[in-house]
Motif scaffolding. Structure first.
Motif, PDB file in Angstrom:
ATOM      1  N   MET A  43       0.832  -1.205   0.000  1.00 27.83           N
ATOM      2  CA  MET A  43       0.000   0.000   0.000  1.00 27.83           C
ATOM      3  C   MET A  43       0.867   1.257   0.000  1.00 27.83           C
ATOM      4  O   MET A  43       0.598   2.204  -0.744  1.00 27.83           O
ATOM      5  N   GLY A  44       1.890   1.281   0.827  1.00 29.12           N
ATOM      6  CA  GLY A  44       2.757   2.463   0.898  1.00 29.12           C
ATOM      7  C   GLY A  44       3.423   2.759  -0.433  1.00 29.12           C
ATOM      8  O   GLY A  44       3.373   3.896  -0.925  1.00 29.12           O
ATOM      9  N   PHE A  45       4.031   1.742  -1.042  1.00 28.99           N
ATOM     10  CA  PHE A  45       4.710   1.967  -2.317  1.00 28.99           C
ATOM     11  C   PHE A  45       3.721   2.234  -3.450  1.00 28.99           C
ATOM     12  O   PHE A  45       3.977   3.053  -4.333  1.00 28.99           O
ATOM     13  N   GLY A  46       2.568   1.562  -3.430  1.00 27.09           N
ATOM     14  CA  GLY A  46       1.548   1.813  -4.445  1.00 27.09           C
ATOM     15  C   GLY A  46       0.995   3.221  -4.354  1.00 27.09           C
ATOM     16  O   GLY A  46       0.802   3.898  -5.373  1.00 27.09           O
ATOM     17  N   MET A  47       0.762   3.679  -3.131  1.00 25.38           N
ATOM     18  CA  MET A  47       0.266   5.041  -2.946  1.00 25.38           C
ATOM     19  C   MET A  47       1.330   6.050  -3.359  1.00 25.38           C
ATOM     20  O   MET A  47       1.006   7.087  -3.950  1.00 25.38           O
ATOM     21  N   ALA A  48       2.599   5.750  -3.080  1.00 29.21           N
ATOM     22  CA  ALA A  48       3.680   6.650  -3.506  1.00 29.21           C
ATOM     23  C   ALA A  48       3.708   6.765  -5.032  1.00 29.21           C
ATOM     24  O   ALA A  48       3.829   7.865  -5.574  1.00 29.21           O
ATOM     25  N   ALA A  49       3.568   5.636  -5.703  1.00 27.99           N
ATOM     26  CA  ALA A  49       3.582   5.660  -7.176  1.00 27.99           C
ATOM     27  C   ALA A  49       2.385   6.426  -7.736  1.00 27.99           C
ATOM     28  O   ALA A  49       2.520   7.202  -8.682  1.00 27.99           O
ATOM     29  N   MET A  50       1.219   6.230  -7.137  1.00 23.51           N
ATOM     30  CA  MET A  50       0.024   6.925  -7.623  1.00 23.51           C
ATOM     31  C   MET A  50       0.039   8.412  -7.282  1.00 23.51           C
ATOM     32  O   MET A  50      -0.633   9.206  -7.942  1.00 23.51           O
ATOM     33  N   ALA A  51       0.804   8.808  -6.275  1.00 24.85           N
ATOM     34  CA  ALA A  51       0.816  10.198  -5.832  1.00 24.85           C
ATOM     35  C   ALA A  51       1.820  11.067  -6.580  1.00 24.85           C
ATOM     36  O   ALA A  51       1.853  12.277  -6.373  1.00 24.85           O
ATOM     37  N   VAL A  52       2.625  10.479  -7.456  1.00 26.92           N
ATOM     38  CA  VAL A  52       3.569  11.294  -8.222  1.00 26.92           C
ATOM     39  C   VAL A  52       2.770  12.363  -8.971  1.00 26.92           C
ATOM     40  O   VAL A  52       1.794  12.047  -9.651  1.00 26.92           O
ATOM     41  N   PRO A  53       3.154  13.629  -8.822  1.00 30.97           N
ATOM     42  CA  PRO A  53       2.384  14.704  -9.458  1.00 30.97           C
ATOM     43  C   PRO A  53       2.281  14.507 -10.972  1.00 30.97           C
ATOM     44  O   PRO A  53       3.265  14.206 -11.643  1.00 30.97           O
ATOM     45  N   ALA A  54       1.075  14.699 -11.490  1.00 30.31           N
ATOM     46  CA  ALA A  54       0.815  14.513 -12.922  1.00 30.31           C
ATOM     47  C   ALA A  54       1.590  15.505 -13.771  1.00 30.31           C
ATOM     48  O   ALA A  54       1.897  15.221 -14.928  1.00 30.31           O
ATOM     49  N   ALA A  55       1.942  16.656 -13.204  1.00 32.95           N
ATOM     50  CA  ALA A  55       2.722  17.642 -13.946  1.00 32.95           C
ATOM     51  C   ALA A  55       4.141  17.140 -14.208  1.00 32.95           C
ATOM     52  O   ALA A  55       4.803  17.588 -15.130  1.00 32.95           O
ATOM     53  N   VAL A  56       4.595  16.189 -13.410  1.00 34.67           N
ATOM     54  CA  VAL A  56       5.941  15.640 -13.544  1.00 34.67           C
ATOM     55  C   VAL A  56       5.931  14.381 -14.402  1.00 34.67           C
ATOM     56  O   VAL A  56       6.772  14.197 -15.273  1.00 34.67           O
ATOM     57  N   PHE A  57       4.983  13.498 -14.133  1.00 32.01           N
ATOM     58  CA  PHE A  57       4.915  12.228 -14.866  1.00 32.01           C
ATOM     59  C   PHE A  57       3.468  11.772 -14.935  1.00 32.01           C
ATOM     60  O   PHE A  57       2.809  11.633 -13.908  1.00 32.01           O
ATOM     61  N   THR A  58       3.009  11.552 -16.137  1.00 34.38           N
ATOM     62  CA  THR A  58       1.674  10.988 -16.334  1.00 34.38           C
ATOM     63  C   THR A  58       1.869   9.571 -16.841  1.00 34.38           C
ATOM     64  O   THR A  58       2.415   9.374 -17.927  1.00 34.38           O
ATOM     65  N   PRO A  59       1.447   8.580 -16.053  1.00 36.07           N
ATOM     66  CA  PRO A  59       1.652   7.195 -16.483  1.00 36.07           C
ATOM     67  C   PRO A  59       0.835   6.887 -17.734  1.00 36.07           C
ATOM     68  O   PRO A  59      -0.204   7.511 -17.968  1.00 36.07           O
ATOM     69  N   PRO A  60       1.305   5.912 -18.511  1.00 29.56           N
ATOM     70  CA  PRO A  60       0.516   5.516 -19.676  1.00 29.56           C
ATOM     71  C   PRO A  60      -0.836   4.971 -19.237  1.00 29.56           C
ATOM     72  O   PRO A  60      -0.999   4.505 -18.108  1.00 29.56           O
ATOM     73  N   GLN A  61      -1.801   5.036 -20.117  1.00 28.67           N
ATOM     74  CA  GLN A  61      -3.172   4.650 -19.783  1.00 28.67           C
ATOM     75  C   GLN A  61      -3.255   3.214 -19.260  1.00 28.67           C
ATOM     76  O   GLN A  61      -4.026   2.926 -18.356  1.00 28.67           O
ATOM     77  N   TRP A  62      -2.436   2.310 -19.782  1.00 32.86           N
ATOM     78  CA  TRP A  62      -2.491   0.912 -19.364  1.00 32.86           C
ATOM     79  C   TRP A  62      -2.013   0.722 -17.924  1.00 32.86           C
ATOM     80  O   TRP A  62      -2.342  -0.270 -17.278  1.00 32.86           O
ATOM     81  N   ALA A  63      -1.252   1.673 -17.391  1.00 37.20           N
ATOM     82  CA  ALA A  63      -0.733   1.527 -16.016  1.00 37.20           C
ATOM     83  C   ALA A  63      -1.863   1.478 -15.000  1.00 37.20           C
ATOM     84  O   ALA A  63      -1.758   0.777 -13.984  1.00 37.20           O
ATOM     85  N   TRP A  64      -2.952   2.210 -15.271  1.00 34.17           N
ATOM     86  CA  TRP A  64      -4.065   2.216 -14.323  1.00 34.17           C
ATOM     87  C   TRP A  64      -4.701   0.837 -14.224  1.00 34.17           C
ATOM     88  O   TRP A  64      -5.106   0.411 -13.145  1.00 34.17           O
ATOM     89  N   SER A  65      -4.762   0.129 -15.352  1.00 33.90           N
ATOM     90  CA  SER A  65      -5.273  -1.252 -15.323  1.00 33.90           C
ATOM     91  C   SER A  65      -4.336  -2.136 -14.505  1.00 33.90           C
ATOM     92  O   SER A  65      -4.787  -3.011 -13.767  1.00 33.90           O
ATOM     93  N   GLY A  66      -3.039  -1.900 -14.631  1.00 32.96           N
ATOM     94  CA  GLY A  66      -2.062  -2.650 -13.839  1.00 32.96           C
ATOM     95  C   GLY A  66      -2.256  -2.416 -12.350  1.00 32.96           C
ATOM     96  O   GLY A  66      -2.219  -3.360 -11.546  1.00 32.96           O
ATOM     97  N   TYR A  67      -2.461  -1.150 -11.969  1.00 41.07           N
ATOM     98  CA  TYR A  67      -2.744  -0.844 -10.563  1.00 41.07           C
ATOM     99  C   TYR A  67      -3.990  -1.588 -10.091  1.00 41.07           C
ATOM    100  O   TYR A  67      -4.012  -2.156  -9.002  1.00 41.07           O
ATOM    101  N   ALA A  68      -5.028  -1.553 -10.904  1.00 44.35           N
ATOM    102  CA  ALA A  68      -6.294  -2.200 -10.526  1.00 44.35           C
ATOM    103  C   ALA A  68      -6.095  -3.702 -10.327  1.00 44.35           C
ATOM    104  O   ALA A  68      -6.625  -4.283  -9.373  1.00 44.35           O
ATOM    105  N   VAL A  69      -5.320  -4.334 -11.198  1.00 46.97           N
ATOM    106  CA  VAL A  69      -5.085  -5.779 -11.082  1.00 46.97           C
ATOM    107  C   VAL A  69      -4.262  -6.090  -9.827  1.00 46.97           C
ATOM    108  O   VAL A  69      -4.608  -6.998  -9.057  1.00 46.97           O
TER     109      VAL A  69
END
Length: 179
Positions: A43-69
């Motif tokens: 949870m800690g590392f997943g939340m850290a990855a999801m909290a990266v500011p979008a102005a700095v890095f926007t993950p590719p669209q498929w990454a959200w499916s990876g998070y969900a899985v």
């Protein structure tokens, strides 16, 4: 995460530090500490990855499916573990919140709101209420209790584990508020 960059990086640092401490707890000699530490590190590392500011890095669209899985699988594990330890019900709510946020982010890449700007979505509101209550309860649990002294290993310190859980609860509230 969408919002100001500085608070976003602070949230990343807080969640990553919490995840790192949870990894340390996985080496504890106390079974109770080890049981929950792996889920909390994820949870800690997943939340850290999801909290990266979008102005700095926007993950590719498929990454959200990876998070969900990944968090869906962690949720199934929490559901299974909840049979013998009620604390895992909290992990189930946390992983469900992560899946929810990943699905919302995947479904609305432009707005990242999940509710079309018409107010707080019911699921977001329910999760906010749960985690706000959890933060308040966790804060009360940090009040020191007179007890036995002695040297305790870093991975076995229950007050640090509670502080980490409080940190992740605050981070979850923050992330949900940005939805």
């Amino acid at each position: 995460m969408h919002g100001p960059i500085s608070p976003g990086w602070l949230l990343v640092a807080l969640c990553a530090a919490t995840g790192a401490y949870c990894l340390l707890r996985m080496r504890s000699g106390v079974e109770e500490q080890r049981r929950a530490a792996g889920s909390e590190a994820l949870m800690g590392f997943g939340m850290a990855a999801m909290a990266v500011p979008a102005a700095v890095f926007t993950p590719p669209q498929w990454a959200w499916s990876g998070y969900a899985v990944v968090f869906g699988a962690a949720g199934l594990h929490a559901l299974w573990a909840a049979r013998t330890d009620a604390h895992h019900l909290h992990h189930l709510v946390g992983t469900s919140a992560m899946v929810y946020m990943a699905v919302v982010m995947a479904a609305s890449p432009g707005s990242h709101t999940g509710h079309g700007g018409a107010g707080v979505a019911p699921v977001t509101g329910a999760l906010l209420l749960y985690f706000a209550g959890y933060v308040l309860l966790s804060g009360v649990r940090l009040v020191p209790v007179a007890g036995g002294g002695g040297a305790v290993a870093w991975g076995d310190r229950p007050e640090l584990a509670r502080a980490c859980r409080l940190s992740m609860g605050i981070a979850m509230v923050t992330m949900l508020l940005t939805m």
